[in-house]
Design a protein around this motif. Structure first.
Motif: not given
Length: 527
Positions: A123-128, A137-159
């Motif tokens: 989350x810190x990597x995406x500025x959160x 999630x409802x308390x996050x703005x649309x932009x914050x949700x996108x950044x949180x989703x990106x954090x979840x994606x890199x957390x999963x460490x896909x190739x």
């Protein structure tokens, strides 16, 4: 470089049978590849094929690594929190029970005492930084949700990660965070984007057109330079093809004139007599045969020249950017087009987001309205247009027009032409048609219903309706105009706005766009 996803002779058609692409063969490895192309050409479909969400009509897509896709979060349930986005709620609950001494053997096996610190790091990597795993999630703005989703994606460490327009609707801070994640990413990434700043972070650019895929080494700036070279070469080829067509026409005409003179001389000699009829007939036969051969040769040469000209013209049209024109507003330099005097206002009663705000726009100024998401930029534009009334203070305006993200001034049930007539009631039929043609809505294209247009076409139609008439506004206000535009359409809008002699007030997080339309100053809202 080994490929993480490989396309082998892949073809794909839409549900109605329209071919999107044919016989594509390419691969993507541990690199950052920017995938670009005009809207509707099939970029998102290519990503879904890479993810395995779609199957190709023919050919095959081979994946040799784990592929992760950035989740686009439109709506969330009230019970969903950040842990759900990361898919770790069960692990967190088991860990909590184990730490509290109430866990079962299964909880102890499932517990992960490093998981919260690793989520915090992502989350810190995406500025959160500071967003906790139990945050709804409802308390996050649309932009914050996108950044949180990106954090979840890199957390999963896909190739390989797949991102489809990841910076749409993000403010400057969010865009910077996405760029930083990609800069540090060591796996593979395919990024569909029209964000030129983000494309500068890529290792190569892959362009999808109706002709197929073409790869360019380097980032966006290298791509733009190579495309400029291609256009220059294509224009030289077109010039040479035009010269060759004229040369062939001249040669054919000269050959016909020489033959006509020879034939005329032969007829004069025959008329004098003295040549046996059998020889005269043979000469006439030869003349007819040679004339037929000459005509066939002329037709072939002309056909070859015409084909080369068509190919050269198509090459230039493929590379040349769209262009459309805006009529002059005649705005004098000293006229005030918008003034806020101690304005307080907001989108709803008792919900002020702007407080005691004062500023003035005079003459053909070009002003950028900046600030983080939620700081009141769209509210300011609605106050400026008269759509909202201020709670206190005064708004003074000249002839102003607002084009919001939905281009709401257009009636989606009406045609482009009908919308133009409604917004420009004094225009003649010829004037309406000519104005729309300047914005590339020629003939039957002007009869399309607005509700059937793409985002880029809708913005162009909106610009045509407000700027194409004989009395364009003195101040044009634009709210995130490039959000749904491909790069070619964005560059066309930039070129048109650069030629506009009125004032601009623009909300945009696209720094390249603001530079291209020659912004002269900024009004920053702090939020």
């Amino acid at each position: 470089m080994s490929s993480l996803v490989t396309f082998r002779n892949v073809s794909f058609s839409t549900a109605d049978g329209r071919p999107l692409f044919t016989d594509i063969t390419t691969g993507f490895g541990r690199e950052r590849a920017g995938l670009i192309g005009r809207n509707g050409v099939g970029k998102s479909t290519l990503l879904r094929l890479a993810a395995g969400e779609f199957a190709p009509g023919s050919g095959e897509v081979v994946r040799t690594g784990v592929v992760g896709t950035l989740r686009q979060i439109v709506q969330v349930a009230s019970h969903e929190n950040v842990a759900d986005l990361f898919g770790v709620r069960a692990v967190l609950d088991a860990t909590a029970r184990a730490e509290g001494g109430t866990g079962s053997a299964e909880d102890l096996a499932q517990a992960d005492w490093t998981i919260e610190p690793r989520i915090d790091e992502a989350l810190e990597q995406v500025g959160l930084a500071g967003v906790t795993v139990d945050r709804p999630l409802a308390t996050l703005s649309g932009g914050q949700r996108t950044r949180a989703a990106l954090a979840a994606l890199i957390f999963a460490e896909p190739d390989l990660i797949l991102l489809d327009e990841p910076t749409n609707n993000l403010d400057a801070e969010g865009r910077t965070a996405v760029a930083r994640v990609l800069r540090d990413w060591r796996g593979g990434a395919i990024v569909v984007s029209h964000d030129r700043a983000l494309l500068r972070e890529m290792d190569r650019i892959v362009e999808l057109t109706t002709l197929g895929l073409k790869s360019y080494g380097g980032n966006w700036d290298h791509f733009a330079a190579q495309k400029a070279e291609e256009l220059a070469a294509a224009e030289r080829q077109l010039e040479n093809a035009q010269k060759e067509t004229k040369r062939v026409d001249r040669e054919v005409q000269l050959a016909r004139e020489r033959k006509a003179r020879r034939d005329a001389a032969g007829r004069r000699n025959a008329a004098k007599g003295g040549m046996p009829k059998i020889l005269l007939g043979a000469r006439e036969d030869r003349a007819e045969r040679s004339g037929g051969s000459a005509n066939r040769l002329a037709d072939r040469l002309r056909g070859d020249a015409a084909e080369a000209l068509d190919d050269a013209r198509a090459g230039v049209e493929q590379l040349r950017a769209l262009r459309f024109e805006i009529a002059p507003s005649g705005l004098p330099a000293g006229r005030t087009v918008l003034a806020f005097d101690h304005v307080t206002g907001g989108p709803a009663p008792n919900h002020a987001v702007l407080h005691d705000l004062s500023f003035t726009i005079v003459g053909p100024e070009r002003v950028a309205l900046t600030g983080p998401n939620g700081s009141g930029k769209s509210t300011l534009l609605r106050l400026a247009s008269g759509e909202l009334a201020p709670f206190s203070g005064q708004v003074r305006r000249g002839r102003v027009t607002l084009l919001d993200q939905q281009v709401a001034l257009l009636d989606p049930a009406q045609t482009i032409l009908d919308n133009y007539r409604r917004l420009n009631p004094g225009e003649s039929e010829n004037g309406c048609r000519a104005a729309l043609a300047r914005f590339l809505f020629r003939a039957d294209a002007a009869l399309r219903r607005v509700g059937e247009l793409s985002g880029g076409e809708m913005l162009r139609a909106g610009l045509a309706c407000v700027l194409g008439g004989s009395a364009p506004p003195e101040l044009l206000m634009l709210d995130e105009p490039t959000n749904h535009l491909d790069i070619a359409s964005t560059e066309a809008v930039e070129a048109a706005l650069n030629a506009f002699d009125g004032a601009l007030l623009v909300v945009s997080h696209d720094s390249d766009f603001l530079d291209a339309v020659s912004i002269t100053r900024r009004i920053e809202l702090k939020g």
